[in-house]
Write an enzyme that holds these catalytic residues in place. Structure first.
Site, PDB file in Angstrom:
ATOM      1  CB  SER A  84      -0.944   0.002   1.207  1.00 56.83           C
ATOM      2  OG  SER A  84      -0.213  -0.157   2.414  1.00 56.83           O
ATOM      3  CG  ASP A 246      -4.787   4.967   7.382  1.00 53.69           C
ATOM      4  OD1 ASP A 246      -3.928   5.862   7.526  1.00 53.69           O
ATOM      5  OD2 ASP A 246      -4.643   4.010   6.613  1.00 53.69           O
ATOM      6  CG  HIS A 249      -1.546   3.592   4.669  1.00 48.89           C
ATOM      7  ND1 HIS A 249      -2.630   2.995   5.289  1.00 48.89           N
ATOM      8  CD2 HIS A 249      -0.918   2.605   3.989  1.00 48.89           C
ATOM      9  CE1 HIS A 249      -2.655   1.707   4.991  1.00 48.89           C
ATOM     10  NE2 HIS A 249      -1.625   1.438   4.206  1.00 48.89           N
TER      11      HIS A 249
END
Length: 351
Positions: A84, A246, A249
């Protein structure tokens, strides 16, 4: 850790070494750590962290396209592989993605177009690199940027297995004539939702994997840049600025920091950087044995490690020689803004 002839040791000797490394990682707190683990504290904290960190929702923006299309010459092809972080989950605009930042920087520095293909997948483990590499090789890439390892730590993938998958990926790309730059496993101990004592173990596991990745990648002919706790200090002071919604990240500015660390190494890997100054030991730079360079890099974010020679030889008494270099960042606040036409990508395919 030592190279000992093979990149990924196997068998009883490796198992014994892992046990020794585990005890060393715990240090004088072995009894306490064993107690909390037995009591289920670590498992409870892991469950709490998963509840605190939201699951992935919308996919990250695509960065595929040609950057600097008005520059002369044929495009340089760059592929972005990994998890990610490589996919730039957490941002909402194409220009904020890691791929776009690197491509824009390459185009400006090399004065030529840069074509980007992103094959990174949110949630990918090192085991997921093989299909990404197979797709990337169809593009005949000049350079590959790989960010991987965080999910291997959170899923407790055996380090030897995770590194073996990464080595296979690097070797396949190098065999095709592609330069490879790997951003090693980030320090998950810098993530706020992960609380002590799980945070302490996450930091130790992250650094151990990062060091192992460095040894393996350089042995396979690639370059590494340690990402470590690059965002940790800034996150503590400015959590809403450096990390995405979040809290796991990076934000747009966080990805700009990562790109600033990776770009000089990508340029050097392509043979387009300035001539290296004479190697001077001290001040964190110089020639080391590869295992020692890997350990130092894991402790200091933004450190580049590449293979080198000493008196015409690749190896010394302690294994392969490596050049360790602390790169200067291009500026933490360099969040990409709309620029001239040469910085805008010509899109390829659907976003």
């Amino acid at each position: 850790m030592g190279v000992a002839g093979s990149v990924v040791p196997v068998g009883p000797r490796w198992q014994r070494a892992r046990r020794i490394a585990w005890m060393a990682a715990i240090g004088t707190g072995a009894t306490a750590a064993a107690f909390v683990a037995t009591g289920g504290v670590l498992f409870g904290q892991a469950r709490q962290a998963r509840r605190t960190i939201p699951m992935a929702e919308a996919p990250p923006p695509r960065c595929d396209g040609v950057y600097g299309a008005k520059c002369p010459g044929p495009p340089l092809t760059m592929v972005v592989l990994g998890d990610s972080s490589a996919a730039s989950y957490g941002v909402h605009r194409r220009r904020e993605t890691l791929g776009a930042l690197l491509a824009t920087g390459l185009s400006r520095r090399l004065h030529r177009p840069v074509r980007v293909h992103r094959f990174a997948v949110v949630g990918s483990l090192s085991a997921g690199l093989r299909p990404q590499v197979e797709s990337a090789l169809e593009c005949a890439p000049d350079v590959a940027v790989i960010l991987i390892g965080g999910n291997d730590v959170t899923n407790r993938t055996p380090p030897g297995l995770a590194v073996r998958y990464l080595v296979d990926a690097v070797r396949a790309l190098r065999a095709a004539g592609c330069e490879v730059v790997v951003g090693t496993c980030p320090d998950l101990g810098a993530i706020e939702p992960i609380q002590p004592p799980l945070r302490w173990l996450a930091r130790r596991w992250s650094r151990q994997l990062a060091a192992a990745q460095t040894v393996a990648v350089v042995e396979a002919g690639g370059w590494t840049v340690s990402l470590g706790d690059m965002l940790g200090p800034r996150f503590a002071a400015e959590p809403t600025r450096m990390f995405a919604w979040d809290r796991f990240h990076p934000s747009a500015e966080g990805y700009a920091v990562a790109a600033a660390a990776l770009l000089p190494t990508v340029i050097s890997a392509l043979g387009a950087g300035p001539e290296r100054r004479p190697v001077v030991l001290g001040r964190g730079e110089g020639v080391r044995s590869l295992p020692k360079a890997a350990q130092e890099a894991a402790r200091h974010a933004g450190t580049e490690v590449s293979g080198t020679q000493v008196r015409g030889r690749d190896r010394g008494p302690a294994g392969r020689w490596a050049h360790l270099r602390r790169r200067a960042f291009f500026g933490v606040g360099a969040v990409p803004q709309p620029g001239p036409a040469t910085d805008s990508p010509t899109l390829e395919g659907s976003a």
